[in-house]
Write a protein that holds these residues in place. Sequence first.
Motif, PDB file in Angstrom:
ATOM      1  N   LYS A 182      16.983   6.909  -6.402  1.00 19.21           N
ATOM      2  CA  LYS A 182      17.211   7.895  -7.387  1.00 19.21           C
ATOM      3  C   LYS A 182      16.007   7.497  -8.548  1.00 19.21           C
ATOM      4  N   ASN A 183      15.149   6.250  -8.399  1.00 18.22           N
ATOM      5  CA  ASN A 183      14.653   5.963  -8.995  1.00 18.22           C
ATOM      6  C   ASN A 183      14.274   4.919  -8.624  1.00 18.22           C
ATOM      7  N   ARG A 184      12.240   5.000  -8.551  1.00 16.58           N
ATOM      8  CA  ARG A 184      11.268   3.998  -7.502  1.00 16.58           C
ATOM      9  C   ARG A 184      11.258   2.812  -8.958  1.00 16.58           C
ATOM     10  N   GLY A 190       0.635  -0.872  -0.106  1.00 16.32           N
ATOM     11  CA  GLY A 190       0.154   0.005  -0.100  1.00 16.32           C
ATOM     12  C   GLY A 190       1.097   1.268  -0.254  1.00 16.32           C
ATOM     13  N   ALA A 191       1.979   1.456   0.683  1.00 16.49           N
ATOM     14  CA  ALA A 191       3.074   2.524   1.580  1.00 16.49           C
ATOM     15  C   ALA A 191       4.155   2.778  -0.527  1.00 16.49           C
ATOM     16  N   SER A 192       4.228   1.824  -1.745  1.00 16.19           N
ATOM     17  CA  SER A 192       5.137   2.206  -2.618  1.00 16.19           C
ATOM     18  C   SER A 192       4.598   2.570  -3.330  1.00 16.19           C
ATOM     19  N   THR A 193       3.620   3.214  -3.049  1.00 14.41           N
ATOM     20  CA  THR A 193       3.384   4.613  -4.306  1.00 14.41           C
ATOM     21  C   THR A 193       2.346   5.581  -3.689  1.00 14.41           C
ATOM     22  N   HIS A 202       2.206  20.406  -0.505  1.00 13.83           N
ATOM     23  CA  HIS A 202       3.376  20.639  -1.057  1.00 13.83           C
ATOM     24  C   HIS A 202       4.058  19.737  -1.265  1.00 13.83           C
ATOM     25  N   ILE A 203       3.223  18.401  -2.364  1.00 11.70           N
ATOM     26  CA  ILE A 203       4.552  17.268  -2.930  1.00 11.70           C
ATOM     27  C   ILE A 203       4.852  17.469  -3.952  1.00 11.70           C
ATOM     28  N   SER A 204       6.352  17.048  -4.353  1.00 12.94           N
ATOM     29  CA  SER A 204       6.805  17.745  -5.435  1.00 12.94           C
ATOM     30  C   SER A 204       7.027  15.915  -5.591  1.00 12.94           C
ATOM     31  N   SER A 205       6.649  15.621  -6.973  1.00 10.80           N
ATOM     32  CA  SER A 205       6.554  14.255  -8.155  1.00 10.80           C
ATOM     33  C   SER A 205       8.123  13.501  -7.323  1.00 10.80           C
ATOM     34  N   ASP A 206       7.944  12.300  -6.841  1.00 12.26           N
ATOM     35  CA  ASP A 206       8.529  11.379  -6.861  1.00 12.26           C
ATOM     36  C   ASP A 206       9.394  10.187  -8.050  1.00 12.26           C
TER      37      ASP A 206
END
Length: 418
Positions: A394-396, A106-109, A214-218
Amino acid sequence: MQIDKNQLLRFTTAGSVDDGKSTLIGRLLYDSKSIFEDQLSNVAAISKKKGFEHLDLALFTDGLRDEREQGITIDVAYRYFTTPKRKFIIADTPGHIQYTRNMVTGASTANVAIVLIDARKGVIEQTKRHSYIASLLQISHIIVCVNKMDLVNYSEEVFTNIVQDYEEISSKMMIKDVRYIPISALKGDNVVIRSQQMPWYQNAPLLHTLETIHISSDTNKVDARFPVQTVLRPQSNDFPDFRGYAGKIAGGIFRTGDQVTVYPSGLSSTIKTINQYDELLEEAFVDMSVVFTLEDEIDISRGDMLVKSNNVPKVTQDLTAMLCWLHHQPAKPKAKYIIKHTTNEQKAILKNVYYKVDIDTLKRNEEAKEIEMNTICKVQLRTTLPLIIDSYSKNRTTGSFILIDAATNETVAAGMVV
């Protein structure tokens, strides 16, 4: 700061069993008027049947029959709702320790994790476990909701002590932003409406915090990565020589004319066209599903990765990773597993366990080597063929993988490349 009304925020709930996660989500949905009439009528009928004088708000998310009968959450329940300021996807995850694997899913995204703490119990092992997993998964924002404040007479002292305890553990983790809100999910205090019972709390209630955070893109917009999912050869008279490579962009931006290198072969070519359905595009970016054609005929298959030639990833058979063991069967020493990374599948062996994390103290235990369910550890894996990886920070997408038991085809672990 102006908030994009179409921006989607994904958040997950975490905490121990009976901390009130499902009730909190039900309260959010109910007070924000995001419940359909038929859902409301159904929940009202079930609540009355169970002998409650009030609505059992947890029933809005506990959708499985077993969950409703036991009064617990077993699976991850996803719910969607919208306010005038933002769109939301909620992942309501189980609190039982045996369902920690569902919390990882559930938390992965998620962009935000809501960690619930029972005001009567304070910070416990599951609080630490879920917070540590949230930090491993690079969730930038944690909202600690101290729930059931009505059962401790809305005590500011109780809230302050829990905040101090959580500050102590969060300082040992990679969490950028932690916020604290005293709430009563059952009574509705500080969930959607500011509580009159806690005048000492001067900050915003939960919904307003979610709407304005504020959420910056991950997503990685710098390192161009394109895992090939399939090779398209239509074999039709209209396209006699067409050879396209379909997949979903995992990072960066690709444009026609870009010089690209295919890994693991290391051969290079130039992007001839970028196709999306019947449309030709000049460029494509992360999360878009597209088809590339190249100027040169190169042997490319599923599991290969196209990258920009001036920005190459790590190509290796040896992976160092943080591992969350999800299966009830412990890991076997030197056992072979199937590793699934982007569109690539290989066989892998668990070569070494560097240390296990003691969830109670958050210290490393380099002596313990046994990996059991819910173990979080740092390991070394070796694959039969090279994988094209980036670090998870760096990259999920290119920095994560799962391990599968070859005999049973069950997922046994989730990993993050370090």
